[in-house]
Design an enzyme around this catalytic site. Structure first.
Site, PDB file in Angstrom:
ATOM      1  N   GLY A 179      17.651  -6.838 138.784  1.00 27.24           N
ATOM      2  CA  GLY A 179      18.791  -7.722 138.502  1.00 27.24           C
ATOM      3  C   GLY A 179      20.056  -7.054 138.012  1.00 27.24           C
ATOM      4  N   GLU A 213      20.747  -4.685 130.910  1.00 25.53           N
ATOM      5  CA  GLU A 213      19.930  -5.777 131.430  1.00 25.53           C
ATOM      6  C   GLU A 213      20.842  -6.872 131.983  1.00 25.53           C
ATOM      7  OE1 GLU A 213      17.481  -6.734 132.854  1.00 25.53           O
ATOM      8  OE2 GLU A 213      15.855  -7.234 131.476  1.00 25.53           O
ATOM      9  N   ASP A 214      20.396  -7.505 133.054  1.00 27.32           N
ATOM     10  CA  ASP A 214      21.197  -8.582 133.641  1.00 27.32           C
ATOM     11  C   ASP A 214      21.265  -9.788 132.719  1.00 27.32           C
ATOM     12  OD1 ASP A 214      18.473  -9.098 133.970  1.00 27.32           O
ATOM     13  OD2 ASP A 214      18.636  -9.769 136.044  1.00 27.32           O
ATOM     14  N   ASP A 221      16.835 -13.709 128.104  1.00 31.08           N
ATOM     15  CA  ASP A 221      16.445 -15.115 128.032  1.00 31.08           C
ATOM     16  C   ASP A 221      15.598 -15.292 126.762  1.00 31.08           C
ATOM     17  OD1 ASP A 221      16.290 -17.704 129.467  1.00 31.08           O
ATOM     18  OD2 ASP A 221      14.207 -17.218 129.785  1.00 31.08           O
ATOM     19  N   PHE A 250      18.958 -22.040 134.503  1.00 29.31           N
ATOM     20  CA  PHE A 250      18.675 -20.965 135.446  1.00 29.31           C
ATOM     21  C   PHE A 250      19.937 -20.577 136.216  1.00 29.31           C
ATOM     22  CE2 PHE A 250      17.147 -19.256 139.502  1.00 29.31           C
ATOM     23  CZ  PHE A 250      16.294 -18.270 139.028  1.00 29.31           C
ATOM     24  N   ASP A 263      18.653 -13.292 141.059  1.00 28.47           N
ATOM     25  CA  ASP A 263      18.123 -13.958 142.248  1.00 28.47           C
ATOM     26  C   ASP A 263      17.423 -15.278 141.959  1.00 28.47           C
ATOM     27  OD1 ASP A 263      15.835 -12.615 140.978  1.00 28.47           O
ATOM     28  OD2 ASP A 263      14.744 -13.304 142.752  1.00 28.47           O
ATOM     29  N   ARG A 276      21.374 -12.581 145.153  1.00 28.41           N
ATOM     30  CA  ARG A 276      21.820 -11.412 144.386  1.00 28.41           C
ATOM     31  C   ARG A 276      23.201 -10.935 144.824  1.00 28.41           C
ATOM     32  NH1 ARG A 276      17.372  -9.536 141.453  1.00 28.41           N
ATOM     33  NH2 ARG A 276      15.341  -9.697 142.467  1.00 28.41           N
TER      34      ARG A 276
HETATM   35  P1  5GP Z   1      13.014 -12.895 129.166  1.00 26.88           P
HETATM   36  O1  5GP Z   1      11.829 -11.988 129.023  1.00 26.88           O
HETATM   37  O2  5GP Z   1      14.174 -12.509 128.277  1.00 26.88           O
HETATM   38  O3  5GP Z   1      12.627 -14.340 128.957  1.00 26.88           O
HETATM   39  O4  5GP Z   1      13.529 -12.853 130.655  1.00 26.88           O
HETATM   40  C1  5GP Z   1      13.263 -11.756 131.386  1.00 26.88           C
HETATM   41  C2  5GP Z   1      13.681 -11.775 132.807  1.00 26.88           C
HETATM   42  O5  5GP Z   1      13.567 -13.061 133.392  1.00 26.88           O
HETATM   43  C3  5GP Z   1      15.106 -11.365 132.991  1.00 26.88           C
HETATM   44  O6  5GP Z   1      15.263  -9.967 132.960  1.00 26.88           O
HETATM   45  C4  5GP Z   1      15.356 -11.924 134.348  1.00 26.88           C
HETATM   46  O7  5GP Z   1      14.879 -11.044 135.324  1.00 26.88           O
HETATM   47  C5  5GP Z   1      14.565 -13.199 134.367  1.00 26.88           C
HETATM   48  N1  5GP Z   1      15.424 -14.344 134.034  1.00 26.88           N
HETATM   49  C6  5GP Z   1      15.565 -14.986 132.859  1.00 26.88           C
HETATM   50  N2  5GP Z   1      16.449 -15.983 132.955  1.00 26.88           N
HETATM   51  C7  5GP Z   1      16.896 -15.979 134.232  1.00 26.88           C
HETATM   52  C8  5GP Z   1      17.852 -16.774 134.963  1.00 26.88           C
HETATM   53  O8  5GP Z   1      18.494 -17.722 134.473  1.00 26.88           O
HETATM   54  N3  5GP Z   1      18.046 -16.435 136.275  1.00 26.88           N
HETATM   55  C9  5GP Z   1      17.383 -15.410 136.875  1.00 26.88           C
HETATM   56  N4  5GP Z   1      17.656 -15.183 138.160  1.00 26.88           N
HETATM   57  N5  5GP Z   1      16.479 -14.647 136.224  1.00 26.88           N
HETATM   58  C10 5GP Z   1      16.249 -14.930 134.919  1.00 26.88           C
HETATM   59 MG    MG Z   2      15.510  -8.656 134.715  1.00 26.73          MG
END
Ligand code: 5GP
Ligand code: MG
Length: 179
Positions: free
Chosen positions: A48, A101-102, A105, A154, A161, A167
């Site tokens: 991402g 990091e993209d 969350d 989301f 993606d 993307r």
């Molecule tokens: P976390 O572990 O912080 O909950 O999220 C980890 C991963 O989930 C992020 O690095 C990302 O790849 C994916 N992710 C979380 N939220 C989103 C979102 O709103 N859109 C997308 N495309 N990926 C997300």
């Molecule tokens: Mg990610």
């Protein structure tokens, strides 16, 4: 504001490419100042963050290096998922690390990654994220450079993606109804 359909979902513009560029300018300037006489190693997390990494890296004027990493999950311990880092070929011992990091969350993925990186004794670790969802965040690590705080919905585009798609979008879009 544009409404687009990707696969079976509708999305609406959340952040334009101009707004994104402005924020990347801002954090690049901060990094150029903070790391003026250093040689930080950037570790963008694939997939991402490739576009964020590329845009940020172009704006850096300091001595700096970059090496892309990827997290792999596999069923290892009795607790289930264990994460390992693919691509950590550069030595991070004694280096100033900036993880890219993209999106942050819940923060679960990043806390596993940070713990693993710390076990290699870098001299410092900072974190830069394009997007951060404060309402979803469950951890307590610090995000040193953030481009945008966004609602807990989301999002796709600018590297992120939906099921592999979206993307390549140059703006960031958020989903019209929750997945
Ligand atoms: P976390 O572990 O912080 O909950 O999220 C980890 C991963 O989930 C992020 O690095 C990302 O790849 C994916 N992710 C979380 N939220 C989103 C979102 O709103 N859109 C997308 N495309 N990926 C997300
Ligand atoms: Mg990610």
């Amino acid at each position: 504001m544009a409404v687009i359909t990707v696969k079976d979902k509708e999305f609406t513009t959340l952040l334009t490419n101009d707004q994104i560029a402005e924020q990347i300018d801002r954090i690049a300037e901060a990094i150029n100042t903070d790391y003026k006489d250093k040689n930080p190693l950037f570790l963008p997390v694939l997939n991402g963050s490739f576009m964020f990494a590329s845009e940020l890296f172009k704006r850096l004027t300091i001595n700096t290096e970059i090496s892309f990493i990827k997290l792999a999950s596999y069923k290892g311990s009795s607790q289930g998922k264990v994460n390992s880092i693919i691509g950590l070929s550069e030595t991070i011992y004694n280096r100033d690390i900036i993880v890219l990091e993209d999106i942050i969350d819940s923060g679960n993925t990043m806390s596993v990654l940070l713990e693993e990186l710390e076990s290699h004794f870098p001299s410092s670790i900072r974190l830069a994220a394009l997007l951060y969802k404060p309402d979803a965040f469950k951890k307590d690590f610090k995000i040193d450079y953030t481009c945008f705080d966004i609602p807990d919905k989301f999002v796709i585009g600018f590297g992120l993606d939906y099921d592999g798609l979206g993307r390549n979008l140059t703006d960031v879009y958020s989903i019209n109804s929750q997945l």
